[in-house]
Design a protein around this motif. Structure first.
Motif, PDB file in Angstrom:
ATOM      1  N   TRP A 272       0.866  -1.199   0.231  1.00 60.38           N
ATOM      2  CA  TRP A 272      -0.043   0.052   0.085  1.00 60.38           C
ATOM      3  C   TRP A 272       0.934   1.293  -0.184  1.00 60.38           C
ATOM      4  N   ASN A 273       0.398   2.339  -0.483  1.00 60.02           N
ATOM      5  CA  ASN A 273       1.053   3.455  -0.700  1.00 60.02           C
ATOM      6  C   ASN A 273       1.613   4.007   0.559  1.00 60.02           C
ATOM      7  N   ASP A 274       0.752   4.074   1.592  1.00 60.11           N
ATOM      8  CA  ASP A 274       0.912   4.522   2.864  1.00 60.11           C
ATOM      9  C   ASP A 274       1.728   3.758   3.882  1.00 60.11           C
ATOM     10  N   ASP A 275       2.151   2.262   3.503  1.00 62.18           N
ATOM     11  CA  ASP A 275       2.770   1.497   4.329  1.00 62.18           C
ATOM     12  C   ASP A 275       3.974   1.215   3.685  1.00 62.18           C
ATOM     13  N   PRO A 276       5.109   1.361   4.314  1.00 57.96           N
ATOM     14  CA  PRO A 276       6.467   1.111   3.793  1.00 57.96           C
ATOM     15  C   PRO A 276       6.633  -0.224   3.547  1.00 57.96           C
ATOM     16  N   GLU A 277       6.273  -1.259   4.324  1.00 51.23           N
ATOM     17  CA  GLU A 277       6.517  -2.786   4.468  1.00 51.23           C
ATOM     18  C   GLU A 277       5.415  -3.439   3.868  1.00 51.23           C
ATOM     19  N   PRO A 278       5.832  -4.312   2.890  1.00 51.52           N
ATOM     20  CA  PRO A 278       4.740  -5.243   2.090  1.00 51.52           C
ATOM     21  C   PRO A 278       4.152  -6.104   3.199  1.00 51.52           C
ATOM     22  N   PHE A 279       2.990  -6.783   2.871  1.00 55.07           N
ATOM     23  CA  PHE A 279       2.233  -7.621   3.688  1.00 55.07           C
ATOM     24  C   PHE A 279       2.342  -8.773   2.975  1.00 55.07           C
ATOM     25  N   CYS A 280       2.412 -10.140   3.605  1.00 55.65           N
ATOM     26  CA  CYS A 280       2.152 -11.402   2.760  1.00 55.65           C
ATOM     27  C   CYS A 280       1.141 -12.158   3.213  1.00 55.65           C
ATOM     28  N   ARG A 281       0.286 -12.601   2.207  1.00 55.17           N
ATOM     29  CA  ARG A 281      -0.598 -13.587   2.684  1.00 55.17           C
ATOM     30  C   ARG A 281      -0.710 -15.074   1.721  1.00 55.17           C
ATOM     31  N   SER A 282      -0.819 -16.187   2.415  1.00 55.24           N
ATOM     32  CA  SER A 282      -0.964 -17.132   1.824  1.00 55.24           C
ATOM     33  C   SER A 282      -2.288 -17.808   1.870  1.00 55.24           C
ATOM     34  N   GLY A 283      -2.727 -18.643   0.869  1.00 53.71           N
ATOM     35  CA  GLY A 283      -4.063 -19.245   0.930  1.00 53.71           C
ATOM     36  C   GLY A 283      -4.363 -19.673  -0.415  1.00 53.71           C
ATOM     37  N   TYR A 284      -5.658 -19.953  -0.556  1.00 56.38           N
ATOM     38  CA  TYR A 284      -6.367 -20.416  -1.917  1.00 56.38           C
ATOM     39  C   TYR A 284      -7.138 -19.249  -2.424  1.00 56.38           C
ATOM     40  N   VAL A 285      -6.945 -19.234  -3.664  1.00 54.86           N
ATOM     41  CA  VAL A 285      -7.793 -17.992  -4.145  1.00 54.86           C
ATOM     42  C   VAL A 285      -9.086 -18.827  -4.487  1.00 54.86           C
ATOM     43  N   ILE A 286     -10.169 -18.264  -3.810  1.00 53.84           N
ATOM     44  CA  ILE A 286     -11.535 -19.056  -3.948  1.00 53.84           C
ATOM     45  C   ILE A 286     -12.549 -18.194  -4.847  1.00 53.84           C
ATOM     46  N   GLY A 287     -11.969 -17.078  -5.298  1.00 52.50           N
ATOM     47  CA  GLY A 287     -13.074 -16.239  -6.290  1.00 52.50           C
ATOM     48  C   GLY A 287     -12.164 -15.081  -6.869  1.00 52.50           C
ATOM     49  N   ILE A 288     -12.946 -14.267  -7.547  1.00 57.52           N
ATOM     50  CA  ILE A 288     -12.748 -12.932  -7.846  1.00 57.52           C
ATOM     51  C   ILE A 288     -13.848 -11.984  -8.177  1.00 57.52           C
ATOM     52  N   VAL A 289     -13.704 -10.951  -7.700  1.00 55.13           N
ATOM     53  CA  VAL A 289     -14.727 -10.040  -7.679  1.00 55.13           C
ATOM     54  C   VAL A 289     -14.383  -8.968  -9.002  1.00 55.13           C
ATOM     55  N   LEU A 290     -15.121  -8.723  -9.884  1.00 53.60           N
ATOM     56  CA  LEU A 290     -14.851  -7.949 -10.969  1.00 53.60           C
ATOM     57  C   LEU A 290     -15.427  -6.540 -10.853  1.00 53.60           C
ATOM     58  N   PRO A 291     -14.928  -5.599 -11.418  1.00 50.70           N
ATOM     59  CA  PRO A 291     -15.343  -4.285 -11.220  1.00 50.70           C
ATOM     60  C   PRO A 291     -16.697  -4.035 -12.081  1.00 50.70           C
TER      61      PRO A 291
END
Length: 89
Positions: free
Chosen positions: A27-46
């Motif tokens: 994120w622009n306002d956070d200097p440290e990246p955040f990691c997440r592991s898991g299964y992609v269960i879906g996608i929300v489209l715009p």
């Protein structure tokens, strides 16, 4: 901070559905990246006037609900070989 990987678009993101992934978010306002592991269960489209940004729904071990990983915040994404707490059967 510039994104070091090519932008992930909705068409490419669909290919991750059902796969175990490791996602690095930034994120622009956070200097440290955040990691997440898991299964992609879906996608929300715009959808104009409803949801302006596309995101992946990532279900991580031990969580009751999926996390929203907005495509514009994804610094990197890769298929994970193994995710602790999930069966690959």
């Amino acid at each position: 901070m510039p994104n070091p990987s090519p932008a992930l678009d909705a068409v490419t993101a669909v290919g991750y559905i059902g796969k175990p992934v490791h996602v690095e978010l930034e994120w622009n306002d956070d200097p440290e990246p955040f990691c997440r592991s898991g299964y992609v269960i879906g996608i929300v489209l715009p959808v104009k006037g409803v949801q302006e940004q596309a995101y992946l729904m990532v279900m991580s071990p031990g969580e009751d609900f999926p996390v929203e990983a907005y495509l514009e915040d994804i610094r990197s994404i890769r298929i994970a070989d193994q995710i602790e707490g999930f069966s690959h059967a």
